[in-house]
Enzyme design. Structure first.
Site, PDB file in Angstrom:
ATOM      1  N   GLU A  51      -5.207  -8.579   0.602  1.00 15.70           N
ATOM      2  CA  GLU A  51      -5.878  -8.259   1.872  1.00 15.70           C
ATOM      3  C   GLU A  51      -7.358  -8.049   1.604  1.00 15.70           C
ATOM      4  O   GLU A  51      -7.735  -7.395   0.632  1.00 15.70           O
ATOM      5  CB  GLU A  51      -5.342  -6.965   2.506  1.00 15.70           C
ATOM      6  CG  GLU A  51      -3.974  -7.064   3.128  1.00 15.70           C
ATOM      7  CD  GLU A  51      -3.545  -5.751   3.786  1.00 15.70           C
ATOM      8  OE1 GLU A  51      -4.443  -4.959   4.175  1.00 15.70           O
ATOM      9  OE2 GLU A  51      -2.339  -5.524   3.910  1.00 15.70           O
ATOM     10  N   GLU A 106       0.798  -1.228   0.000  1.00 14.02           N
ATOM     11  CA  GLU A 106       0.000   0.000   0.000  1.00 14.02           C
ATOM     12  C   GLU A 106       0.836   1.286   0.000  1.00 14.02           C
ATOM     13  O   GLU A 106       0.741   2.106   0.925  1.00 14.02           O
ATOM     14  CB  GLU A 106      -0.973   0.001   1.180  1.00 14.02           C
ATOM     15  CG  GLU A 106      -2.023  -1.094   1.080  1.00 14.02           C
ATOM     16  CD  GLU A 106      -3.086  -1.000   2.169  1.00 14.02           C
ATOM     17  OE1 GLU A 106      -2.932  -0.205   3.118  1.00 14.02           O
ATOM     18  OE2 GLU A 106      -4.089  -1.731   2.059  1.00 14.02           O
TER      19      GLU A 106
END
Length: 436
Positions: free
Chosen positions: A350, A157
């Site tokens: 995720e 991320e």
């Protein structure tokens, strides 16, 4: 409540796993070098409950127990992150040696992420040299673990690390640079490309990244709302996908980046074997209207060319995030349409939610809905190869401290006792059913 209907079957070889990150679970802070998160968390008012990750789940000392939980769950793979500050300490890779050995002995594929926000204190993503330093660290890790680790993830991320840590200041290192944070994005992407080259040089053949993505919905059909949503989508989605998959930045962004951007993009766009997507919820965006609060509880300052709006008509998690499984199908089919053959096989690296309680039926419903949405994307022709739940354990949830619980396993942060939740048992049965 989750439906009692069985989940659809995924293709043979589909990879099922769970994810964690080093700073959030490892503890043993005195056995590594400090990170930017140690410095940030020590500041007053920066973490909701005043906690730090000095102990967290004490995974470093209890990893055998956690590997047993993984084996009992029946996952194919475990995505964890390697702590760069731990590797810098004397004997720092010894822990990961033991962890990887234990995972392999348990029949669980180790999938290390090489950077999950815990930058060593003293380094700075505003500096280009940090990308070079990262590549050196990656070479060190690959040289030690590469004989057993076959699947690697470079960064986690970079969008959130740029936005929350450097533009808005609510995560480490706590800077509030707004658009002056763009070099942080570029240097992380450059670090990714250099890491891919380092991993290839070490013989790695299965390399990806874990980027966060979500559909951006205009607040209305009004021109100003549509334009604002388009800008937000470019900033949070395309800024971190286009360079990797197309070798270019979205229009108007490349000229804002430092250095020889054209040359750097050749490094950034090194071919990938998998493209990891972290998905939680869509975002609704409209024209500017002053200070807003997004679904993560982050105050968006006035002066931005967009405003994040509430998504109504859907249940929300304990974090306040809307539960919209169908947006995952939308995201994946849109990615396939946008990038075509440039998009490698996708892995959901995720997906999860924050809920309290051991009898966590809301989490079961969330995961059930999202796995079904994922299957619809597969049926629509998206090449999806795996799905990782966030997270194995309740953990230190960054600026929220220990106030949000994402785990399939409950952790008592006083005693560190682990207790599987109802969702753990449910996911274990899902995996059994998928293998029949």
């Amino acid at each position: 409540m989750a439906t009692t209907n069985p989940l659809p079957r995924f293709p043979a070889g589909f990879l099922w796993g769970v994810s964690t990150s080093a700073h959030q679970i490892e503890g043993a802070a005195d056995e590594r070098e400090p990170s930017v998160w140690d410095v940030f968390s020590a500041g007053p008012g920066r973490v909701r409950d005043g906690s730090t990750a000095a102990v967290a789940c004490d995974h470093v000392h209890r990893h055998a127990e956690d590997v047993a939980l993984l084996a009992g769950l029946g996952v194919d793979a475990y995505r964890f992150s390697v702590s760069w500050p731990r590797v810098l300490a004397k004997g720092g890779l010894d822990f990961y040696d033991r962890l990887v050995d234990d995972l392999c002995a348990a029949g669980v594929r180790p999938v290390p992420t090489l950077f999950h926000w815990d930058l060593p204190a003293g380094l700075d993503w505003l500096e280009r040299d940090t990308a070079e330093r990262f590549a050196e660290y990656v070479s060190q890790v690959a040289g030690r673990l590469g004989n057993r680790v076959k699947t690697w993830i470079t960064l986690n991320e970079p969008a959130e690390h740029t936005l929350l840590g450097h533009a808005l200041g609510v995560h480490a290192p706590g800077r509030k640079l707004l658009f002056d944070a763009l070099p942080v994005a570029h240097h992380q992407l450059l670090a990714h490309g250099l890491a891919v080259r380092a991993l290839r040089a070490a013989g790695a053949g299965d390399i990806g990244i874990a980027n966060s993505h979500a559909p951006t919905w205009p607040a209305s059909g009004d021109k100003a709302d549509v334009a604002a949503a388009g800008f937000y989508d470019a900033l949070l989605n395309r800024l971190f996908a286009d360079p990797l998959l197309l070798g270019r930045y979205p229009e108007g962004i490349g000229e804002l980046m430092p250095g020889d951007v054209e040359a750097d993009l050749k490094v950034v766009a090194e071919p990938l074997d998998r493209y990891g997507i972290n998905y939680y919820a869509p975002t609704r965006v409209g024209a500017p209207q002053g200070t807003e609060i997004d679904f993560g509880g982050v105050r968006m300052p006035a002066g931005l060319p967009f405003s994040v709006r509430e998504i109504e008509g859907h249940p929300v998690t304990d974090f306040g995030w809307p539960v919209v499984p169908e947006a995952l199908t939308e995201l994946l089919t849109a990615f396939r349409a946008r990038y075509g053959d440039r998009l490698p096989p996708v892995v959901i690296t995720e997906n999860g939610c924050a809920y309290e309680g051991l009898d966590d039926r809301d989490r079961i419903a969330y995961l059930d809905g999202h796995i079904r949405a994922l299957h619809r994307a597969v049926e629509a022709g998206v090449d999806v190869r795996g799905y990782f739940v966030w997270s194995l354990l309740d953990n230190f949830e960054w600026a929220e401290g220990f106030t949000r619980r994402f785990g399939l396993v409950h952790v008592d942060f006083d005693t560190l006792e682990r207790t599987p939740k109802a969702s753990y048992d449910w996911f274990r049965q899902v995996l059994r059913d998928q293998r029949r």
